[in-house]
Every structure is written in structure tokens, then in C-alpha cells.
Scaffold this active site. Structure first.
Site, mmCIF file in Angstrom:
data_model
loop_
_atom_site.group_PDB
_atom_site.id
_atom_site.type_symbol
_atom_site.label_atom_id
_atom_site.label_comp_id
_atom_site.label_asym_id
_atom_site.label_seq_id
_atom_site.Cartn_x
_atom_site.Cartn_y
_atom_site.Cartn_z
ATOM 1 N N HIS A 245 0.842 -1.189 0.000
ATOM 2 C CA HIS A 245 0.000 0.000 0.000
ATOM 3 C C HIS A 245 0.879 1.241 0.000
ATOM 4 O O HIS A 245 2.079 1.178 0.267
ATOM 5 C CB HIS A 245 -0.895 0.026 1.250
ATOM 6 N N ASP A 247 0.824 5.291 1.749
ATOM 7 C CA ASP A 247 0.157 6.033 2.816
ATOM 8 C C ASP A 247 -0.533 7.252 2.219
ATOM 9 O O ASP A 247 0.099 8.005 1.466
ATOM 10 C CB ASP A 247 1.168 6.484 3.869
ATOM 11 N N HIS A 301 4.704 -0.057 -0.044
ATOM 12 C CA HIS A 301 5.475 -0.767 0.978
ATOM 13 C C HIS A 301 4.561 -1.791 1.637
ATOM 14 O O HIS A 301 3.335 -1.718 1.515
ATOM 15 C CB HIS A 301 6.080 0.208 1.999
ATOM 16 N N ARG A 311 6.974 -8.927 16.251
ATOM 17 C CA ARG A 311 7.500 -7.659 15.752
ATOM 18 C C ARG A 311 6.534 -6.543 16.101
ATOM 19 O O ARG A 311 5.315 -6.716 16.071
ATOM 20 C CB ARG A 311 7.695 -7.712 14.231
#
Length: 385
Positions: A245, A247, A301, A311
Site C-alpha cells: 500500500h 500512505d 510498501h 514484531r
């Protein structure tokens, strides 16, 4: 809240189902990935590439911004040039010597882990229900058939903070809720200040006065943060941490822990961003690509998961006031680089940002071209970011 109402028709109802499904899978300590998390399309499956972690040529630039504390003009000029080049080629870079205390970042990490370790029924007190933007849930796409192997928690600092309100729901003990809210707000204010400095740096990199875009940082600016938690996955080669996607925001400032997981598209390759605890990851959002008249790039990304380590990432988003008009300044419009996008408000773009998702190109951008440059389908795959 206006932003919540804006996205009321766009937020997927899958949040609770997905979060519960992930929670049940974790409780059962399943050795097999539940079907709802299996991505059958190999092109959409992120995976770590060891070359990205070992080869210095497969790494996004690191920009030293120590001039913030030294005031050195030569250091600033070097930082301006390096950051501008990174945004023209990568759309991403890391900043070091940024002035934010690593202990503050660590304290915010501790609070994020404290949140995600709560029982599901407690986290659901802040459930991100349809029609709302903030709280606990999963990052889901409208019409998305495959769910992300992740949990998230989204909060707002500006224009009105909702952090203490949600902390009180999660941690009924007053001292515990105050610790959460005060730590998170202190961290977000520090990152927002850094984002403002980075915005000025990048504005200079366009050949403009550093305060050219200061109107986007007025009192009604929108600053929010999302905690992203990726548990160990039983079959990571089949799963998605976060689908590719861009941002929609102005700028994103991201802290990631020591576990690799973020990947950036560079040409036809996906590059893993090496975790650096002394750095923050900066990426250009759609709005800055538009303000720069495409000189800076908002790039795809994604996130991958692994079978051994959890994570955590902390993503802060800087946005203008809802009714601010977004348009490239005249200095960036030339015969060689004519105006690409028509003027619009952040509110108008926000409505579209949560209806159309650029998994196969800049579909959101195309709807704001000054002139129709391509035939855009009436309906496109969508997402909630």
C-alpha cells in the site's frame, strides 16, 4: 468526530472477526495457518530476502540530521540534499541524530506491548467499530478475502486527543492508565516535532522556503499513531503481515523494533528496510507527492512476518486540517513539469483514500489528476489503512 463520520461507509466490519480469529489461533498454538490468513496469490506474499539484509546496495538512505542540535549550516545543506534525493528515488529514508531520546521510544514500546498482552475482551473495550477510525482491531481492506497476520491500535493526538479516554477503558487503575496515556502522548509530541522539522527539510529540498507548507501544520492539524503488532506466524510463507500500500498522509514517521519486516518497492524489487534502533523511518505520503507535483514519490510498501519472533512498529501520521486545500505551489509548476493534480481538500482525499487502494498502481491519485489521463474503473479494490 468528523473524521470518523467521513470513513463510516469505508471501514470494514471484519475488525472484530479478524482479531478474534488471530487470538484463537494464538491461544491454540496452532502449527497450521488458519485458512482466513492464507494468501493464495504468490505475487502478494511478502517474504524476507537475505540479500536485502546483507548487501549495502539494497538499503534505503540514512540521513544525518544532527544540525537540529548543532545548528551547523553545512550539515543542514547536506541533509537537505540527501533527503531530497532519497524522496525522489526511494520515497523513504531513515533519519539519525534526530534528538528523540531512545529511552522515550523504549518506554512507548513497553506500553504498546502492555496493551497487546491484554486479554482480547479487554482490548475489545476499544474496538474499532464500523464508522470509527480509532481503537483496537485489524488493518483490513474492503472486499479483502485474506486477512493480515497482525493486530493494531490507532490513536489520535491532534486536533483532539483520545488517548487518555481509551487508556481508561483498557487500564481501569488510574495510575496505570495515566502511565500509558502520558507516555504515548509524550512520545507522539516528540515525533510530531520531528515530523515538522523533516517537513521543513524536505520543503527546502524542493527549492522552496522552508515554511512554504506551514499552513498544513496549524492548530487543526491531524496527528495520529498506530501500534502494529505481528505475532510469530506458524506458516509465514503463506501469510501477509500488511498488504502492499501507499500512505495517504503527508508524512509517516515510523519506529520499528529490531525484527525485520518492512519492505519498500524499488523498481521491480522489494527491499527490506534494515532495523536501526537509533533511527526513524520517514516515508512520503500521497499528499506530499501531490504537493511536490510528483517530484517526491509515495511508494508501495508492505510487511512480512516470521515464525520465530514477534514484531512491533509505531507509525505516526502527520496530516493537514481536514478543510485545508492541497495544491502544488506555483514555483513547482513549469512548462517542463506542468501541474499534475487539481486542487482538493484533505477531507475530499481522505474519503477517496479509504475507498480506493493502490495495490496495482496509483488509483487514488488518478482521481485527482488535473486532466483525465487514463480510464479509471468505477469500482476498485479498497482498503482501510
Amino acid at each position: 468526530m468528523l473524521q470518523s463520520a467521513t470513513m463510516s461507509a469505508c471501514v470494514s466490519e471484519a475488525n472484530s472477526t479478524v482479531s478474534s480469529g488471530l487470538h484463537v489461533a494464538l491461544l491454540r498454538d496452532s502449527k497450521q495457518l488458519p485458512e482466513m490468513f492464507i494468501e493464495s496469490d504468490h505475487n502478494h506474499r511478502p517474504s524476507p530476502d537475505s540479500r536485502c539484509l546483507e548487501n549495502p546496495n539494497f538499503d534505503i538512505p540514512v540521513v544525518d540530521i544532527s544540525y537540529l542540535t548543532t545548528g551547523d549550516a553545512n550539515q543542514r545543506a547536506k541533509a537537505v540534499a540527501a533527503a531530497a534525493k532519497a524522496c525522489q528515488t526511494w520515497g523513504f529514508f531513515q533519519v539519525q541524530n534526530h534528538g528523540i531520546d531512545q529511552m522515550l521510544t523504549k518506554r512507548c514500546e513497553v506500553e504498546a506491548h502492555r496493551l497487546f498482552q491484554l486479554p482480547l475482551h479487554v482490548k475489545e473495550r476499544c474496538h474499532r467499530a464500523p464508522g470509527t477510525s480509532f481503537g483496537y482491531g485489524a488493518n483490513t481492506w474492503i472486499n479483502q478475502k485474506v486477512m493480515h497476520w497482525a493486530e493494531s491500535f490507532h490513536m489520535q493526538l491532534n486536533p483532539t486527543s483520545n488517548i487518555l479516554e481509551m487508556a481508561t477503558k483498557l487500564f481501569p487503575d488510574e495510575s496505570s492508565s495515566h502511565l500509558f496515556s502520558s507516555t504515548v502522548e509524550e512520545y507522539m509530541k516528540s515525533v510530531e516535532n520531528l515530523a515538522t522539522q523533516v517537513l521543513e527539510l524536505l520543503t527546502e529540498g524542493l527549492g522552496l522556503e522552508r515554511n512554504c507548507f506551514s499552513q498544513y501544520l496549524q492548530r487543526e492539524r491531524m496527528t495520529s499513531m498506530r501500534f502494529n503488532f505481528y505475532p510469530p506466524c506458524p506458516e509465514p510463507s503463506l501469510a501477509i503481515g500488511l498488504r502492499a500500500h501507499t500512505d495517504p498522509h503527508l508524512l509517516t514517521i515510523l519506529h520499528q523494533d529490531s525484527v525485520p519486516g518492512l519492505q519498500v518497492q524499488m523498481g521491480d524489487k522489494w527491499v527490506t528496510v534494515k532495523p536501526r534502533l537509533d533511527c526513524f523511518v520517514v516515508n512520503i505520503g500521497d499528499l506530499f507527492q501531490i504537493l511536490s507535483n510528483t517530484r517526491y514519490k509515495s511508494v508501495l510498501h508492505r510487511a512480512f512476518v516470521n515464525s520465530e519472533s514477534q514484531r512491533l512498529s509505531l507509525a505516526c501520521f502527520l496530516n493537514p486540517p481536514l478543510h485545508a486545500t492541497v495544491v502544488a505551489p506555483p514555483e513547482l509548476i513549469t512548462p517542463e513539469c506542468p501541474q499534475v493534480y487539481r486542487p482538493f481538500t484533505w477531507l475530499e482525499y481522505l474519503k477517496n483514500a479509504y475507498l480506493y487502494h493502490p495495490t496495482a498502481g496509483n488509483e487514488r491519485h488518478e482521481r485527482f489528476y488535473l486532466k483525465s489521463m487514463v480510464d479509471v474503473p468505477a469500482v476498485a479494490p479498497s482498503s482501510v489503512h
